[in-house]
Design an enzyme around this catalytic site. Structure first.
Site, short mmCIF file in Angstrom:
data_model
loop_
_atom_site.label_atom_id
_atom_site.label_comp_id
_atom_site.label_asym_id
_atom_site.label_seq_id
_atom_site.Cartn_x
_atom_site.Cartn_y
_atom_site.Cartn_z
N ASN A 107 -8.50 1.84 10.65
CA ASN A 107 -7.66 1.52 11.80
C ASN A 107 -8.20 2.16 13.07
OD1 ASN A 107 -4.04 1.31 12.23
ND2 ASN A 107 -5.59 1.27 13.79
N THR A 108 -8.21 3.51 13.08
CA THR A 108 -8.55 4.23 14.30
C THR A 108 -9.97 3.94 14.78
OG1 THR A 108 -7.10 5.96 13.45
CG2 THR A 108 -8.42 6.51 15.37
N GLY B 6 -7.65 9.17 10.55
CA GLY B 6 -7.79 9.25 12.01
C GLY B 6 -8.86 10.22 12.48
N ALA C 111 -9.55 5.51 5.14
CA ALA C 111 -9.44 6.66 6.05
C ALA C 111 -10.75 7.43 6.19
CB ALA C 111 -8.36 7.64 5.63
N GLY C 112 -11.02 7.82 7.41
CA GLY C 112 -12.15 8.68 7.69
C GLY C 112 -13.36 8.00 8.31
N LYS D 159 0.85 -1.19 0.00
CA LYS D 159 0.00 0.00 0.00
C LYS D 159 0.89 1.24 0.00
CE LYS D 159 -2.97 2.87 2.49
NZ LYS D 159 -3.37 3.24 3.84
#
Lengths: 263, 72
Positions: free
Chosen positions: A215-216, A167, A193-194, A106
């Site tokens: 992830n977050t 994040g 993301a987001g 990635k």
């Protein structure tokens, strides 16, 4: 066919590898490697992103990610998080290929620390070099259909537009551009993301994305393992809703019960 | 090279001394690292794992030794 069998049959492929789960999870920000492993298990993810960092030569016996998440069972997707130039990202992935022995990676090249927005000029340059060196890069990018097409033409094996800043947990900010990217792409599209909560993941899938990376949203939930389960269910629900084809929206009400035969 | 025949090298930004004439694989062993779990860059060039036994450490070499850690 039951819904469960439908999900099983509904696989997706990237660079010749086929996966059943459409959820990719990160392995950062967890309180412990044990919690991280439990969340990956609960998410059902078949791919996890990992970072490439210096070994601690003062203490080489620290616990290692590979002892908790088996790279033979889960595909490790090395990421270039933290790289701000094409050259740094390329150097990192050359090392990643040597460490892991695979070409599927990635790529993300960030433009600035405040927004972690991708630098698309550097991202495109890095994509071209990596493809020329035999890598198969899945590429983090802005939610811009033209940039997405340029990456695909440069050889990106998957397009990974942000839904919102990394994040941030703000959810998908521009449904229109994500849909346009999906409609125009000849390679898998994954929102990267987001995502903040389950409905954000379902929304990405309802827009026709092939998958979601997060992830977050899991790692910073009060109960990461439970949130991992929620995300698994959300991605499956969103995918099924996309396949089912949603009803048309109406401006006003339309009764569900027949009008005929009213007493 | 110093009087005791040891070599001055940099590993992940830290100065180290290692015995003269050793291979990169031996250097990893001295550092307590498993060659199967790391990747090695020597003076900005990747050293393929298959050649770690064959390449000798030279005085002044700069090494980056990396592995996979948790990340997004």
């Amino acid at each position: 066919m039951t819904a469960q069998q439908d999900i099983k049959a509904d696989s997706w492929s990237v660079a010749g590898r086929t996966f059943t789960s459409r959820l990719i999870v990160g392995t950062g920000k967890y309180k412990s490697l044990e919690e991280n492993a439990a969340a990956v298990e609960a998410s059902g993810a078949e791919i996890v992103t990992v970072a490439v960092r210096r070994v601690n030569i003062s203490d080489p016996n620290q616990p290692r990610l590979m002892d908790f998440i088996d790279p033979k069972k889960v595909t490790y997707l090395p990421n270039t998080a933290g790289c701000f130039t094409a050259d740094e990202a390329i150097r990192t992935l050359r090392l990643a290929r040597e460490a892991g022995g695979w070409n599927l990676v990635k790529l993300e090249v960030l433009g600035e620390a405040k927004t972690l927005y991708p630098d698309m000029r550097e991202t495109l340059r890095a994509t071209e070099t990596l493809v020329a060196e035999g890598f198969e890069p899945m590429v983090y990018c802005v939610d811009d259909p033209i940039a997405a097409k340029q990456l695909e033409e440069a050889g990106a094996v998957a397009i990974m537009p942000l839904g919102a800043p990394i994040g941030s947990g703000l959810g998908i900010q521009n449904r229109v551009t994500i849909r346009l990217i999906v409609e125009g792409a000849g390679v898998p599209v994954l929102v990267d993301a987001g995502v903040g909560t389950a409905s954000d993941a379902a929304e990405a899938m309802e827009l026709g994305c092939d998958g979601v990376l997060m992830n977050t949203a899991i790692a910073e939930a009060k109960d990461p393992v439970l949130m991992a389960r929620a995300m698994k269910a959300a991605v499956e629900a969103g995918r099924l809703a996309y396949l089912a084809g949603r009803m048309q929206k109406r401006r006003y009400a339309d009764p569900s019960s027949p009008l005929a035969g009213l007493i | 090279m110093s009087v005791d025949q040891s070599l001055g090298i940099r590993v992940n930004g830290e100065q180290r001394r290692v015995p003269g004439g050793i291979s990169i694989a031996s250097m990893l062993g001295e550092l307590g690292l498993d060659p199967q779990r790391v990747a090695v860059e020597r003076n900005l060039e990747i050293v393929p794992r298959s050649t770690l036994d064959d390449v000798s450490v030279e005085d002044g070499d700069a090494y980056e030794i990396v592995h996979f850690v948790g990340g997004g």
